[in-house]
Design an enzyme around this catalytic site. Structure first.
Site, PDB file in Angstrom:
ATOM      1  NE  ARG A   1      10.593  -1.997  -4.340  1.00 26.34           N
ATOM      2  CZ  ARG A   1       9.866  -1.120  -3.641  1.00 26.34           C
ATOM      3  NH1 ARG A   1      10.440  -0.263  -2.848  1.00 26.34           N
ATOM      4  NH2 ARG A   1       8.550  -1.133  -3.724  1.00 26.34           N
TER       5      ARG A   1
ATOM      6  N   PRO B   1       0.828  -1.217   0.000  1.00 22.36           N
ATOM      7  CG  PRO B   1      -0.249  -1.243   2.061  1.00 22.36           C
ATOM      8  CD  PRO B   1       0.715  -1.995   1.214  1.00 22.36           C
ATOM      9  CD  GLU B   2       3.529   2.529  -4.140  1.00 23.61           C
ATOM     10  OE1 GLU B   2       3.598   3.607  -4.739  1.00 23.61           O
ATOM     11  OE2 GLU B   2       3.967   1.461  -4.598  1.00 23.61           O
TER      12      GLU B   2
ATOM     13  NE  ARG C   1       5.383 -11.425   2.103  1.00 26.72           N
ATOM     14  CZ  ARG C   1       6.190 -11.113   1.099  1.00 26.72           C
ATOM     15  NH1 ARG C   1       5.702 -10.568   0.015  1.00 26.72           N
ATOM     16  NH2 ARG C   1       7.485 -11.337   1.184  1.00 26.72           N
TER      17      ARG C   1
ATOM     18  CE  LYS D   1       5.489   4.297   1.586  1.00 24.91           C
ATOM     19  NZ  LYS D   1       6.299   3.455   0.671  1.00 24.91           N
TER      20      LYS D   1
ATOM     21  CG  HIS E   1      -3.080 -13.905   7.783  1.00 22.78           C
ATOM     22  ND1 HIS E   1      -1.844 -14.432   8.115  1.00 22.78           N
ATOM     23  CD2 HIS E   1      -3.552 -14.638   6.745  1.00 22.78           C
ATOM     24  CE1 HIS E   1      -1.582 -15.443   7.301  1.00 22.78           C
ATOM     25  NE2 HIS E   1      -2.599 -15.591   6.469  1.00 22.78           N
TER      26      HIS E   1
END
Ligand SMILES: [Zn+2]
Length: 267
Positions: free
Chosen positions: A257, A2-3, A106, A55, A88
Site C-alpha cells: 500500500r 470506505p474506512e 467491484r 468497517k 451493480h
C-alpha cells in the site's frame, strides 16, 4: 475504500430511515457468487437498527438476526424512491415508498445474515472500534508493544487492534503524530504514545464530521454523494505537506500500500 468515517456516514443516514419493513427483496447472481456468505431470510422482516463496528455495518432485524455488511472497496447502501436499474445493484430491499439497495461495482464486499451468537462471534474478530470508548489509551499502548516488530503504519492497519482504520487513516495518523510510517512500533517513545492517541481522535473525528473522504471514486454515501473529508488531508495524496506547508511529501510502498509522509515533520 470506505474506512471508519465513511461507513459511519452511511450508517447514520441508514439509521434515519429505520425501522424499514422489507416487503420483498431481489439478489443478483453476483451477490450470491462473490458477496453473500449465508442464506438470506429477509421477506417480511424489519430492519430495526443499524450499528457499526470498525468497517462492518451491523443491521439488527426484528427476529434478532443480524445482517452484517462489509463494503469492501466500492460498496455502498443507496436509499432511493425508485427501483435502481444499474447492474451493480446486487441486493434490493423493497419497502413501502422506497428502496434500500446494496450497490457494489467491484464486488469485494461481504454480506452475512447470522443469528445473534454467530454475529457476535464474527464481530469479536475485530478489535475495539477506533471511534468508541472501548479504544482506550492503555489498549493502544499494549497493542503497540505487542506489535513492536511491525512498522507503525502497517500496525495501524490491523483490524484486530485498530478496527475501522484503513490506508488513508493510518497515513494521516502517522503524520499528525509526527512519526514516520516506517518507524517500528518498538521504537516509539513513551512520550509519543499520547501524540498517536490524539492523532487517532483528530483524524477519525475530523473525517466523520466532514461526511467521509473519497479517493478514486471508491466511496459514495446513501445518496451517491462523495464526502468532503479530502480537504482535511495533510499528507495522503498530497504533493506538499500541509503540516509545514513547504516540504514535498514522499511516497513509498509498505505492505503493498502507498505510504505518504513528510521527511521534515515526521521523525
Ligand atoms: Zn511537513
Amino acid at each position: 475504500m470506505p474506512e471508519l468515517p465513511e461507513v459511519e456516514t452511511i450508517r447514520t443516514q441508514l439509521e434515519s430511515i429505520l425501522p424499514f419493513a422489507i416487503e420483498k427483496f431481489t439478489a443478483s447472481q453476483g451477490l450470491k457468487k462473490n458477496i453473500l456468505h449465508t442464506k438470506l431470510n429477509l421477506t417480511g422482516r424489519t430492519l430495526t437498527a443499524a450499528h457499526r463496528k470498525g468497517k462492518m455495518l451491523d443491521f439488527i432485524l426484528d427476529d434478532k438476526s443480524h445482517l452484517l455488511s462489509h463494503l469492501g472497496m466500492t460498496g455502498t447502501w443507496l436509499i432511493t424512491k425508485t427501483k435502481p436499474e444499474g447492474k451493480h445493484a446486487h441486493l434490493i430491499l423493497e419497502g413501502s415508498g422506497f428502496f434500500l439497495t446494496y450497490d457494489d461495482p467491484r464486488r469485494f464486499g461481504h454480506l452475512y445474515q447470522l443469528d445473534e451468537l454467530s454475529a457476535q462471534k464474527k464481530l469479536n474478530e475485530l478489535g475495539p472500534d477506533l471511534a468508541s470508548a472501548d479504544f482506550t489509551f492503555d489498549f493502544m499502548v499494549a497493542a503497540l508493544k505487542k506489535l513492536k516488530t511491525r512498522a507503525l503504519k502497517v500496525a495501524l492497519l490491523d483490524q484486530k487492534y485498530f478496527a475501522g482504520s484503513g490506508n488513508y487513516i493510518a497515513n494521516e495518523i502517522c503524520a499528525h503524530a509526527r512519526i514516520r510510517p516506517t518507524r517500528l512500533c518498538g521504537k516509539v517513545k513513551a512520550a509519543e504514545y499520547p501524540l498517536i492517541f490524539e492523532a487517532i481522535q483528530l483524524v477519525i473525528k475530523g473525517a466523520i464530521s466532514s461526511g467521509g473522504t473519497t479517493f478514486q471514486g471508491g466511496y459514495r454515501d446513501t445518496s451517491g454523494e462523495k464526502g468532503l473529508g479530502v480537504n482535511n488531508l495533510v499528507v495522503f495524496y498530497q504533493k506538499t505537506c500541509r503540516l509545514c506547508g513547504v516540504t514535498p511529501v514522499k511516497k513509498i510502498i509498505q505492505a503493498q500500500r502507498g505510504s505518504y509522509y513528510c521527511p521534515q515533520c515526521q521523525k
